[in-house]
Design a protein around this motif. Structure first.
Motif, PDB file in Angstrom:
ATOM      1  N   HIS A 280      23.343-106.576 -65.029  1.00  0.00           N
ATOM      2  CA  HIS A 280      22.710-105.609 -64.112  1.00  0.00           C
ATOM      3  C   HIS A 280      22.790-106.089 -62.674  1.00  0.00           C
ATOM      4  CE1 HIS A 280      20.307-103.562 -67.566  1.00  0.00           C
ATOM      5  NE2 HIS A 280      21.610-103.374 -67.626  1.00  0.00           N
ATOM      6  N   THR A 281      22.605-107.388 -62.481  1.00  0.00           N
ATOM      7  CA  THR A 281      22.732-107.935 -61.118  1.00  0.00           C
ATOM      8  C   THR A 281      24.153-107.739 -60.622  1.00  0.00           C
ATOM      9  OG1 THR A 281      21.272-109.661 -61.928  1.00  0.00           O
ATOM     10  CG2 THR A 281      22.174-109.955 -59.724  1.00  0.00           C
ATOM     11  N   VAL A 282      25.103-108.029 -61.497  1.00  0.00           N
ATOM     12  CA  VAL A 282      26.513-107.850 -61.124  1.00  0.00           C
ATOM     13  C   VAL A 282      26.752-106.413 -60.687  1.00  0.00           C
ATOM     14  CG1 VAL A 282      28.852-107.730 -62.083  1.00  0.00           C
ATOM     15  CG2 VAL A 282      27.421-109.715 -62.545  1.00  0.00           C
ATOM     16  N   ILE A 283      26.272-105.468 -61.502  1.00  0.00           N
ATOM     17  CA  ILE A 283      26.498-104.044 -61.201  1.00  0.00           C
ATOM     18  C   ILE A 283      25.868-103.683 -59.857  1.00  0.00           C
ATOM     19  CG2 ILE A 283      25.948-101.688 -61.942  1.00  0.00           C
ATOM     20  CD1 ILE A 283      26.166-102.742 -64.842  1.00  0.00           C
ATOM     21  N   ARG A 284      24.635-104.157 -59.653  1.00  0.00           N
ATOM     22  CA  ARG A 284      23.955-103.804 -58.389  1.00  0.00           C
ATOM     23  C   ARG A 284      24.707-104.380 -57.190  1.00  0.00           C
ATOM     24  NH1 ARG A 284      19.164-105.014 -61.454  1.00  0.00           N
ATOM     25  NH2 ARG A 284      18.447-103.035 -62.341  1.00  0.00           N
ATOM     26  N   ASP A 285      25.195-105.600 -57.332  1.00  0.00           N
ATOM     27  CA  ASP A 285      25.954-106.219 -56.222  1.00  0.00           C
ATOM     28  C   ASP A 285      27.210-105.404 -55.900  1.00  0.00           C
ATOM     29  OD1 ASP A 285      24.138-108.172 -55.956  1.00  0.00           O
ATOM     30  OD2 ASP A 285      25.323-109.754 -56.977  1.00  0.00           O
ATOM     31  N   VAL A 300      27.916 -89.729 -54.767  1.00  0.00           N
ATOM     32  CA  VAL A 300      26.718 -90.471 -55.179  1.00  0.00           C
ATOM     33  C   VAL A 300      27.031 -91.348 -56.377  1.00  0.00           C
ATOM     34  CG1 VAL A 300      24.780 -89.053 -54.395  1.00  0.00           C
ATOM     35  CG2 VAL A 300      26.066 -88.398 -56.454  1.00  0.00           C
ATOM     36  N   ILE A 301      26.219 -92.408 -56.512  1.00  0.00           N
ATOM     37  CA  ILE A 301      26.326 -93.253 -57.701  1.00  0.00           C
ATOM     38  C   ILE A 301      24.999 -93.172 -58.442  1.00  0.00           C
ATOM     39  CG2 ILE A 301      26.686 -95.582 -58.545  1.00  0.00           C
ATOM     40  CD1 ILE A 301      28.276 -96.211 -56.069  1.00  0.00           C
ATOM     41  N   HIS A 302      25.035 -92.739 -59.690  1.00  0.00           N
ATOM     42  CA  HIS A 302      23.826 -92.722 -60.513  1.00  0.00           C
ATOM     43  C   HIS A 302      23.866 -93.922 -61.444  1.00  0.00           C
ATOM     44  CE1 HIS A 302      22.963 -88.644 -59.289  1.00  0.00           C
ATOM     45  NE2 HIS A 302      24.210 -88.302 -59.615  1.00  0.00           N
ATOM     46  N   THR A 303      22.727 -94.579 -61.599  1.00  0.00           N
ATOM     47  CA  THR A 303      22.711 -95.673 -62.570  1.00  0.00           C
ATOM     48  C   THR A 303      21.673 -95.400 -63.642  1.00  0.00           C
ATOM     49  OG1 THR A 303      21.175 -96.855 -61.163  1.00  0.00           O
ATOM     50  CG2 THR A 303      23.491 -97.488 -61.004  1.00  0.00           C
ATOM     51  N   ASN A 304      21.983 -95.874 -64.798  1.00  0.00           N
ATOM     52  CA  ASN A 304      21.042 -95.776 -65.911  1.00  0.00           C
ATOM     53  C   ASN A 304      21.225 -97.054 -66.728  1.00  0.00           C
ATOM     54  OD1 ASN A 304      19.356 -95.021 -67.917  1.00  0.00           O
ATOM     55  ND2 ASN A 304      20.569 -93.269 -68.624  1.00  0.00           N
ATOM     56  N   ARG A 341      28.672 -92.220 -62.598  1.00  0.00           N
ATOM     57  CA  ARG A 341      27.530 -92.601 -63.431  1.00  0.00           C
ATOM     58  C   ARG A 341      27.817 -93.933 -64.114  1.00  0.00           C
ATOM     59  NH1 ARG A 341      24.482 -87.890 -63.835  1.00  0.00           N
ATOM     60  NH2 ARG A 341      25.846 -86.255 -62.997  1.00  0.00           N
ATOM     61  N   ILE A 342      26.889 -94.854 -63.908  1.00  0.00           N
ATOM     62  CA  ILE A 342      27.048 -96.160 -64.554  1.00  0.00           C
ATOM     63  C   ILE A 342      25.915 -96.319 -65.559  1.00  0.00           C
ATOM     64  CG2 ILE A 342      27.247 -98.633 -64.164  1.00  0.00           C
ATOM     65  CD1 ILE A 342      27.824 -97.965 -61.251  1.00  0.00           C
ATOM     66  N   ARG A 343      26.271 -96.623 -66.777  1.00  0.00           N
ATOM     67  CA  ARG A 343      25.249 -96.772 -67.813  1.00  0.00           C
ATOM     68  C   ARG A 343      25.440 -98.089 -68.552  1.00  0.00           C
ATOM     69  NH1 ARG A 343      25.870 -90.819 -70.009  1.00  0.00           N
ATOM     70  NH2 ARG A 343      27.141 -90.834 -68.172  1.00  0.00           N
ATOM     71  N   THR A 344      24.347 -98.668 -68.973  1.00  0.00           N
ATOM     72  CA  THR A 344      24.461 -99.794 -69.914  1.00  0.00           C
ATOM     73  C   THR A 344      23.480 -99.562 -71.042  1.00  0.00           C
ATOM     74  OG1 THR A 344      22.712-101.141 -68.944  1.00  0.00           O
ATOM     75  CG2 THR A 344      24.939-101.443 -68.050  1.00  0.00           C
ATOM     76  N   GLU A 345      23.840-100.018 -72.208  1.00  0.00           N
ATOM     77  CA  GLU A 345      22.880 -99.991 -73.322  1.00  0.00           C
ATOM     78  C   GLU A 345      23.258-101.055 -74.339  1.00  0.00           C
ATOM     79  OE1 GLU A 345      23.355 -95.913 -74.329  1.00  0.00           O
ATOM     80  OE2 GLU A 345      25.026 -96.286 -75.673  1.00  0.00           O
ATOM     81  N   ASN A 346      22.272-101.413 -75.149  1.00  0.00           N
ATOM     82  CA  ASN A 346      22.561-102.400 -76.185  1.00  0.00           C
ATOM     83  C   ASN A 346      23.331-101.734 -77.300  1.00  0.00           C
ATOM     84  OD1 ASN A 346      19.670-102.780 -75.035  1.00  0.00           O
ATOM     85  ND2 ASN A 346      20.471-104.810 -75.539  1.00  0.00           N
ATOM     86  N   GLU A 349      25.853-106.564 -81.209  1.00  0.00           N
ATOM     87  CA  GLU A 349      25.600-107.902 -80.681  1.00  0.00           C
ATOM     88  C   GLU A 349      26.012-108.007 -79.217  1.00  0.00           C
ATOM     89  OE1 GLU A 349      24.335-110.913 -82.486  1.00  0.00           O
ATOM     90  OE2 GLU A 349      23.491-109.031 -83.224  1.00  0.00           O
ATOM     91  N   GLY A 350      25.903-106.905 -78.475  1.00  0.00           N
ATOM     92  CA  GLY A 350      26.326-106.979 -77.087  1.00  0.00           C
ATOM     93  C   GLY A 350      25.863-105.783 -76.279  1.00  0.00           C
ATOM     94  N   ILE A 351      26.541-105.582 -75.168  1.00  0.00           N
ATOM     95  CA  ILE A 351      26.168-104.512 -74.250  1.00  0.00           C
ATOM     96  C   ILE A 351      27.356-103.567 -74.083  1.00  0.00           C
ATOM     97  CG2 ILE A 351      25.461-103.978 -71.880  1.00  0.00           C
ATOM     98  CD1 ILE A 351      24.229-106.731 -71.717  1.00  0.00           C
ATOM     99  N   THR A 352      27.069-102.272 -74.042  1.00  0.00           N
ATOM    100  CA  THR A 352      28.114-101.313 -73.702  1.00  0.00           C
ATOM    101  C   THR A 352      27.878-100.827 -72.285  1.00  0.00           C
ATOM    102  OG1 THR A 352      28.286-100.612 -75.978  1.00  0.00           O
ATOM    103  CG2 THR A 352      29.248 -99.177 -74.337  1.00  0.00           C
ATOM    104  N   LEU A 353      28.919-100.943 -71.491  1.00  0.00           N
ATOM    105  CA  LEU A 353      28.863-100.499 -70.104  1.00  0.00           C
ATOM    106  C   LEU A 353      29.777 -99.303 -69.991  1.00  0.00           C
ATOM    107  CD1 LEU A 353      28.770-100.888 -66.900  1.00  0.00           C
ATOM    108  CD2 LEU A 353      30.683-102.443 -67.233  1.00  0.00           C
ATOM    109  N   SER A 354      29.287 -98.229 -69.357  1.00  0.00           N
ATOM    110  CA  SER A 354      30.227 -97.128 -69.160  1.00  0.00           C
ATOM    111  C   SER A 354      30.223 -96.682 -67.708  1.00  0.00           C
ATOM    112  CB  SER A 354      29.926 -95.974 -70.106  1.00  0.00           C
ATOM    113  OG  SER A 354      28.819 -95.267 -69.668  1.00  0.00           O
ATOM    114  N   VAL A 355      31.412 -96.371 -67.232  1.00  0.00           N
ATOM    115  CA  VAL A 355      31.579 -95.902 -65.866  1.00  0.00           C
ATOM    116  C   VAL A 355      32.269 -94.553 -65.942  1.00  0.00           C
ATOM    117  CG1 VAL A 355      32.694 -96.315 -63.647  1.00  0.00           C
ATOM    118  CG2 VAL A 355      31.770 -98.235 -64.954  1.00  0.00           C
ATOM    119  N   GLN A 356      31.582 -93.536 -65.446  1.00  0.00           N
ATOM    120  CA  GLN A 356      32.094 -92.179 -65.603  1.00  0.00           C
ATOM    121  C   GLN A 356      32.263 -91.549 -64.236  1.00  0.00           C
ATOM    122  OE1 GLN A 356      29.364 -89.708 -67.716  1.00  0.00           O
ATOM    123  NE2 GLN A 356      30.717 -87.932 -67.637  1.00  0.00           N
ATOM    124  N   ASP A 357      33.355 -90.786 -64.073  1.00  0.00           N
ATOM    125  CA  ASP A 357      33.515 -90.087 -62.796  1.00  0.00           C
ATOM    126  C   ASP A 357      33.828 -88.619 -63.030  1.00  0.00           C
ATOM    127  OD1 ASP A 357      36.327 -89.567 -63.116  1.00  0.00           O
ATOM    128  OD2 ASP A 357      36.715 -91.674 -62.621  1.00  0.00           O
TER     129      ASP A 357
END
Ligand SMILES: Nc1ncnc2c1ncn2[C@@H]1O[C@H](COP(=O)(O)OP(=O)(O)O)[C@@H](O)[C@H]1O
Ligand SMILES: [Mg+2]
Length: 428
Positions: A280-285, A300-304, A341-346, A349-357
């Motif tokens: 999350h820190t990486v994404i925010r940076d 705009v950039i939406h985050t979730n 739209r940037i999303r992350t969820e568990n 055994e890991g995290i899924t990150l999605s970047v949608q335009d």
């Protein structure tokens, strides 16, 4: 290696290959005619022997029947039924053929052309072939009272028999030629790709050195000015210089990010520095550094960001570049008002990150290719946008190094979404 040398090599190799093929072909042909000749010779020898034995049998039998022939020796030879049966004839022929290695099916018959009559045959189905294509040997040619007669023999599978003998040679040749052609084309494609990559790399290096110069000298100048006692400094002047330094600094970091991307050009150059990274820190940076570009386009950039925990094992620099690349593409390729739209969820055994335009989308047939090195979609006016076609191949390589997965989901003129799964812990 330059283009001419490459083309030269391709031409030389093709010519030698064609030459080799020609020589092979010639050898096989001459080998097959040698085989054919030796087959013919064996058959001739065998049949000469058969004719000889047959005539001798007739003499013995005639002597038995009439021990004192007198003038009768000029009589026509005995009827075949008196000294040989078809099956005896058959074994006689097969014995002589086998001795000489002729081991293929045959048909025989004794033929009297003047009467168009067959006697003593092992099958009556092939008479035409026997007459037209059979080998013919005159019988009792010394007997002047009988009409001429011939022993005919025909091999229905002669060609196949000769081929089976050559078959092994033919097969090995074919296999070898296929292997050579395959490795040849493979080598050439690798050479071409390698050349493209090395050209691109020197281009890249030239551009980079060029682009590094300006920010470095600007920062140096600004620092000098700030340190110079003689220049009067108001709050405003400070602000200006610091702003300048910050700007140039961010340019430098983009440059260094591109250099890292170039590392996918060489396999084995990617080495992860494993540490605990808060995604999350990486994404925010990254959002901070790219926001201006999005806002310039009215986007705009939406985050979730829902993943919890959001820390995972990985390389912070590479993960930052990964997210940066996806956001950069989403911004670059969406012509108007990007909505990202940037999303992350568990997941597991890991995290899924999605970047949608909401950009132009990527056609189905291109979706695999965009991950190839140096690949850029050739259609549309995308090429107003600068790039090297390295971003996504870099992203894919990084995901691979983290033992993750990447998926693309895109619909033309609706938009694109990249989904990346990263495990919490990288397996050893
Ligand atoms: N979000 C996106 N929307 C539409 N096309 C994209 C998107 N991301 C990547 N592409 C296409 O995939 C190609 C490869 O992308 P990338 O590897 O990042 O290279 P680059 O951005 O340097 O061209 C791009 O040239 C572009 O055509
Ligand atoms: Mg890109």
């Amino acid at each position: 290696m330059n283009r001419k040398a490459l083309v030269g090599i391709i031409i030389i190799m093709s010519i030698s290959l064609i030459g080799l093929l020609g020589v092979q072909f010639y050898w096989i042909r001459s080998a097959s005619s040698v085989k054919e000749a030796s087959f013919r010779r064996s058959v001739n020898e065998a049949m000469a022997k058969v004719v000889y034995k047959l005539e001798r049998l007739e003499k013995w039998r005639a002597a038995e029947i009439n021990p004192f022939p007198g003038m009768l020796s000029f009589n026509p030879h005995l009827d075949y039924s008196l000294f040989i049966t078809p099956s005896e004839m058959d074994s006689l022929i097969s014995l002589e053929l086998n001795i000489r290695g002729v081991d293929t099916r045959y048909l025989f018959g004794i033929y009297k052309p003047e009467l168009d009559l067959f006697i003593l045959e092992n099958s009556s189905d092939y008479r035409n072939q026997l007459i037209q294509k059979g080998y013919a040997y005159p019988l009792f040619s010394y007997d002047m009272f009988s009409t001429p007669e011939y022993l005919l023999i025909y091999f229905p599978y002669e060609r196949q028999f000769l081929l089976t003998e050559l078959w092994g040679m033919l097969l090995i040749s074919i296999v070898l030629i296929v292997v050579i052609v395959y490795t040849f084309t493979y080598t050439i494609t690798i050479m071409i790709r390698q050349k493209k990559i090395s050209d691109m790399k020197s281009d890249f290096m030239n551009n980079m050195t060029h682009e590094f110069r300006t920010p470095i000298s600007t920062i140096a100048l600004a620092c000098e000015a700030l340190g110079d006692q003689e220049i009067p400094k108001s709050e405003k002047v400070y602000e200006n210089y610091i702003h300048m330094i910050r700007e140039e600094n961010s340019r430098l970091s983009i440059l260094s990010e591109r250099i890292l991307q170039a590392s996918v050009l060489e396999k084995g150059q990617l080495k992860l520095q494993r540490e605990q990274v808060d995604l999350h820190t990486v994404i925010r940076d990254v959002i901070k550094s790219i926001r201006i570009q999005v806002e310039i386009k009215d986007g705009v950039i939406h985050t979730n960001l829902k993943a919890k925990p959001s820390k995972l094992q990985g390389d912070k620099v590479h993960l930052t570049n990964l997210v940066y690349n996806l956001l950069d593409n989403a911004t670059k390729y969406t012509p108007r008002k990007p909505e990202i739209r940037i999303r992350t969820e568990n997941s597991g055994e890991g995290i899924t990150l999605s970047v949608q335009d909401n950009g132009p989308g990527i056609p189905k047939q291109e979706q695999k290719k965009v991950f190839d090195k140096l690949y850029r979609i050739p259609t549309g006016n995308i090429h107003n946008v600068r790039g090297y076609g390295l971003g996504l191949s870099y992203v894919k390589a990084i995901v691979g190094e983290h033992h993750g997965k990447i998926n693309i989901d895109s619909e033309i003129s609706k938009g694109t979404s990249f989904k990346i799964y990263l495990p919490y812990k990288i397996p050893d």
